[in-house]
Design a protein around this motif. Structure first.
Motif, PDB file in Angstrom:
ATOM      1  N   LEU A 117       0.827  -1.211   0.000  1.00 47.19           N
ATOM      2  CA  LEU A 117       0.000   0.000   0.000  1.00 47.19           C
ATOM      3  C   LEU A 117       0.861   1.260   0.000  1.00 47.19           C
ATOM      4  O   LEU A 117       0.555   2.237  -0.688  1.00 47.19           O
ATOM      5  CB  LEU A 117      -0.936  -0.018   1.212  1.00 47.19           C
ATOM      6  N   VAL A 118       1.939   1.241   0.777  1.00 45.44           N
ATOM      7  CA  VAL A 118       2.840   2.396   0.812  1.00 45.44           C
ATOM      8  C   VAL A 118       3.433   2.640  -0.575  1.00 45.44           C
ATOM      9  O   VAL A 118       3.520   3.790  -1.040  1.00 45.44           O
ATOM     10  CB  VAL A 118       3.959   2.172   1.847  1.00 45.44           C
ATOM     11  N   LEU A 119       3.828   1.575  -1.256  1.00 45.06           N
ATOM     12  CA  LEU A 119       4.432   1.733  -2.571  1.00 45.06           C
ATOM     13  C   LEU A 119       3.417   2.218  -3.605  1.00 45.06           C
ATOM     14  O   LEU A 119       3.757   3.011  -4.486  1.00 45.06           O
ATOM     15  CB  LEU A 119       5.053   0.409  -3.025  1.00 45.06           C
ATOM     16  N   ILE A 120       2.169   1.755  -3.527  1.00 45.39           N
ATOM     17  CA  ILE A 120       1.147   2.266  -4.446  1.00 45.39           C
ATOM     18  C   ILE A 120       1.000   3.775  -4.263  1.00 45.39           C
ATOM     19  O   ILE A 120       0.931   4.539  -5.243  1.00 45.39           O
ATOM     20  CB  ILE A 120      -0.212   1.572  -4.207  1.00 45.39           C
ATOM     21  N   LEU A 121       0.963   4.226  -3.021  1.00 49.40           N
ATOM     22  CA  LEU A 121       0.797   5.654  -2.752  1.00 49.40           C
ATOM     23  C   LEU A 121       1.982   6.472  -3.253  1.00 49.40           C
ATOM     24  O   LEU A 121       1.811   7.623  -3.667  1.00 49.40           O
ATOM     25  CB  LEU A 121       0.610   5.889  -1.255  1.00 49.40           C
ATOM     26  N   ASN A 122       3.172   5.881  -3.216  1.00 53.72           N
ATOM     27  CA  ASN A 122       4.376   6.662  -3.500  1.00 53.72           C
ATOM     28  C   ASN A 122       4.997   6.413  -4.866  1.00 53.72           C
ATOM     29  O   ASN A 122       5.905   7.157  -5.267  1.00 53.72           O
ATOM     30  CB  ASN A 122       5.424   6.391  -2.413  1.00 53.72           C
TER      31      ASN A 122
END
Length: 361
Positions: free
Chosen positions: A233-238
């Motif tokens: 999820l963090v990587l999708i956001l960033n």
């Protein structure tokens, strides 16, 4: 819990391009390695730490991470070759294969599928092409693992699982998207959110970053999130062109405001990924259905999800028939679930699911 926190802090630092303090990993033991493995992180950690040799990780632990990475590379080569064959076959028809979850994350977000291990490839196809796609998989040698045994099973089953013989390549063929036996995403809007890409010379489709985030997040909550799920999820956001207005609109439309509130509570507290204030305010202001907070964090969530599943069916006749099939399953159903017709094995599997939810809450 201390091990998880140590690993999480390292992951967060690496994600945001910060160099952890020197010798951060010097005290790592086999327990750290095993925990990272269980959390699905070892291939990504090995590759991410390659540029940080001063972290002091013991040589034997680093070697184990390298082995996990190489094993993931080999498994991925087999899976990707099978995926290419499936895409070529589907491209010959009118199907529009949409790659979901790990397949999307590995190719679009991680940019190297081996860094994001997965057990199967999830593919969504339109209902109009579903039967044709099933036949295409069978023509390639895939065998269905769990066929619906009743109209109720057909209505509730989101995906059909297929495997390819000795290769053990697994494909979940989706006709709809949902999670927690409660949330169902409206398909017309889903099909408005796809974009075409090329993969291995084939036409393939991906959902928008916002839909992928919602789908991955609700799926993670469904199973009790691993650290890898939060990393996803963090990587999708960033790493994607994530649009917050679109995310909020879709969250409302899909009826998933409450699970998104839970997700951003964790991301903001422990993963340095707070949503904009207006999104947080909207998620906080949402008043959930009484069942939502029983299927997400509740110790009795497994039972509440069975109850929620019943209400996805039309009419009391279907609901009672479905409940009876779960409380007093046929021999064939017990064999499909546990691999044996033994009654004790079936009861044990259900108790195992219940204890999993109990420990997670």
């Amino acid at each position: 819990m201390q091990l998880l926190n140590e690993i999480r802090r390292l992951v967060v630092a690496l994600v945001f391009g910060r160099s952890p303090e020197p010798d951060y990993c010097r005290g790592w033991t086999s327990l750290h390695r095993d925990t990272a493995r269980v959390q699905g992180l070892t291939p990504w950690l090995y590759k991410s730490l390659a540029n940080h040799p001063d972290k002091g990780m013991p040589a034997d632990i680093k070697k184990d991470l390298q082995q996990d990475y190489m094993s993931s590379v080999l498994a991925n080569m087999n899976r990707e070759a099978a995926l290419k064959q499936v895409l070529e076959t589907l491209n010959a028809s009118n199907a529009r294969p949409v790659l979901l979850k790990g397949a999307y994350l590995g190719h679009v977000v991680y940019e190297e599928p081996a860094l994001r291990p997965m057990s199967d490839v999830d593919i969504l196809v339109h209902e109009d092409n579903f039967e044709e796609t099933r036949n295409a998989l069978v023509s390639l040698g895939y065998e269905i693992q769990v066929e619906p045994q009743s109209a109720e099973d057909q209505a509730l089953q989101l995906a059909e699982p297929y495997t390819l013989g000795r290769c053990q390549v697994a494909i979940d063929l989706h006709r709809s998207l949902g999670a927690m036996d409660y949330y169902r995403f409206p398909l017309p809007e889903i099909w408005d959110q796809i974009t075409e890409r090329r993969l291995y010379g084939c036409k393939v489709f991906f959902l928008s970053p916002e839909v992928n985030f919602i789908h991955v997040a609700t799926h993670a909550l469904n199973h009790g999130p691993l650290l890898r799920d939060w990393l996803d999820l963090v990587l999708i956001l960033n790493r994607t062109a994530f649009e917050w207005d679109q995310f909020l609109r879709l969250s409302r439309s899909f009826g998933v405001m409450r699970p998104m509130w839970w997700v951003f509570g964790e991301l903001g507290a422990n993963w340095e990924c707070a949503a904009p204030p207006y999104v947080t305010d909207a998620l906080t202001a949402y008043r959930p259905h009484w069942l939502e907070d029983r299927i997400i964090p509740n110790r009795w969530g497994y039972i509440w999800r069975l109850y929620a599943k019943m209400w996805l069916l039309d009419g009391w006749t279907s609901r009672i028939r479905f409940l009876g099939s779960r409380l007093f399953p046929s021999k064939s159903y017990r064999e499909r679930v546990t691999g044996t017709r033994n009654w004790a094995a079936y009861v044990g599997s259900k108790l195992g699911h219940f204890l999993h939810f109990w420990r997670q809450s």
